[in-house]
Structures are given as structure tokens and as C-alpha cells.
Design an enzyme around this catalytic site. Sequence first.
Site, PDB file in Angstrom:
ATOM      1  N   SER A  20      -3.323  -3.477   2.255  1.00 49.43           N
ATOM      2  CA  SER A  20      -2.375  -2.368   2.086  1.00 49.43           C
ATOM      3  C   SER A  20      -2.621  -1.283   3.128  1.00 49.43           C
ATOM      4  O   SER A  20      -1.680  -0.761   3.735  1.00 49.43           O
ATOM      5  CB  SER A  20      -2.507  -1.785   0.678  1.00 49.43           C
ATOM      6  OG  SER A  20      -2.153  -2.730  -0.307  1.00 49.43           O
ATOM      7  N   ARG A  44      -4.394   7.152   1.559  1.00 48.18           N
ATOM      8  CA  ARG A  44      -4.567   6.747   0.162  1.00 48.18           C
ATOM      9  C   ARG A  44      -3.436   7.296  -0.706  1.00 48.18           C
ATOM     10  O   ARG A  44      -3.033   6.655  -1.689  1.00 48.18           O
ATOM     11  CB  ARG A  44      -5.923   7.186  -0.378  1.00 48.18           C
ATOM     12  CG  ARG A  44      -6.255   6.588  -1.739  1.00 48.18           C
ATOM     13  CD  ARG A  44      -7.690   6.798  -2.133  1.00 48.18           C
ATOM     14  NE  ARG A  44      -8.606   5.917  -1.425  1.00 48.18           N
ATOM     15  CZ  ARG A  44      -8.902   4.688  -1.814  1.00 48.18           C
ATOM     16  NH1 ARG A  44      -8.344   4.174  -2.900  1.00 48.18           N
ATOM     17  NH2 ARG A  44      -9.768   3.957  -1.136  1.00 48.18           N
ATOM     18  N   HIS A  47      -0.730   4.927  -0.184  1.00 49.23           N
ATOM     19  CA  HIS A  47      -1.096   3.689  -0.884  1.00 49.23           C
ATOM     20  C   HIS A  47      -0.826   3.796  -2.376  1.00 49.23           C
ATOM     21  O   HIS A  47      -0.381   2.839  -3.014  1.00 49.23           O
ATOM     22  CB  HIS A  47      -2.581   3.399  -0.623  1.00 49.23           C
ATOM     23  CG  HIS A  47      -3.124   2.245  -1.392  1.00 49.23           C
ATOM     24  ND1 HIS A  47      -3.869   2.402  -2.540  1.00 49.23           N
ATOM     25  CD2 HIS A  47      -3.028   0.900  -1.190  1.00 49.23           C
ATOM     26  CE1 HIS A  47      -4.214   1.212  -3.001  1.00 49.23           C
ATOM     27  NE2 HIS A  47      -3.735   0.287  -2.204  1.00 49.23           N
TER      28      HIS A  47
END
Length: 224
Positions: A20, A44, A47
Site C-alpha cells: 500500500s 499513513r 493509507h
Amino acid sequence: MSGKIELIKVAEPSEIERKSFEIIDSEVVEPRKYDGIEWQIARRMVHTTADFELIDLVRIHSDAVTSGLEALRSGCTIVTDTEMARCGIPMRRMNPLNCKVRCLMNDPEVIASAKMNNTTRAHAALDMTANILKPEIHVIGNAPTALIRLVKLIEDGVIDPPALVVGMPVGFVNAAESKYLLMNHKDIPYITIEGRKGGSALAACVINALAEVVLAERGLSSAL
């Protein structure tokens, strides 16, 4: 949808996360708005939400990363405004750092105080947090009233600015405004988002990004 669908072959959770991050890195071309640890935080966040717009909306105080990392290195107390945010910061990351994560939203005294004073539980929990836990890091992903109260207590000198405030209330009533209040105080190290977006999972993932940095420094793994 028509045509053949090509699935990415991955099995282990850590491999899914790694892949990812690779995809995000490939889709956000350099030079990026953020780099280094700040990019790890922004990445993040993407993500967690699959929302690339967050890269343009995130705001990181100049002292936030340094101060937040130092707090985590020292084994700090983290307080969240929701149980969802607390659960979103897994103890597999916190235990190796000797950090504690608390949420007082369901504390009977908080519930009683909120009813007696006609405030939200988030507001009442913030008051109790300031008096009892004195956390080094506040993680606010849901309640604008909690973030507004925190800024007010700092303004009034009731508490000192914490090492880090992750302020990401979500919604339409005072969410954006509470974050602007936070950003107007340059003595509060913050990581926040402009506008209405936010949420408990998003706020929690910021702590996870910082924790991964400290774990890596110590040669440790969060064992995803």
C-alpha cells in the site's frame, strides 16, 4: 465494471501495508509537499483513508514531530477522546515504548459531570484528563468540544501546552473552527487538518506513524 480484473497477490498483513505504501509513493510524485517523517505521517493518513486530498489539508506545527517523538521515547501517557481512537493505537506499538493510552469518555465521574454541568462528555473528560492524567499527548479525532476545551485550558494557563496535540475532529458543527483555534496557537505543537475532515482512525494513525519511527530507532517491530 467490465474486463479482466488483476488482483495484487499478497498474503501477510505486513506485506499488504508495505505494498500500500509503495502504491501511495508511486502516485504522489516528487517533490512532495512533505518529506522525511512528515511524509511518513501524511502517507499513513492516506493509507488509512485512501484520501489523497489529505496531503494538501494536513498541517504540521514546526515542533510537532520532534516533540511528539521525544514524548514517545520517554514512555508518555496518551489520552484520546474516543474509545475508537484508543483502540486504533494498538498496544503492540505502545508496550515496547512503555506508553499508556487512556480514554475517560465512559468514566462514571465524567458522565455525571457532563450531566450536572450540561456539557458534552468530551468536554468533561478533557477537564478530568487535565486534572488527573496530565497526558503528554492528546489525540482528538471526533469531538470539537474536546479540542476547544483543551485550547481554552491552555490559554487560561490551567495546563501547560502538551508535547503534541493531534487535533482532527470531524463533522459540520465547529469541527473546522476548533482546528483553526488550535492552529492559531503557535506555542502548541499540533498535527491537524484544515476543514471538516478528520476522525478517530485518522487521528490514531498519526500516533502509529510516529511510534513506528521510534520502534525502528530501537530495532523493534510492531509485528503487524
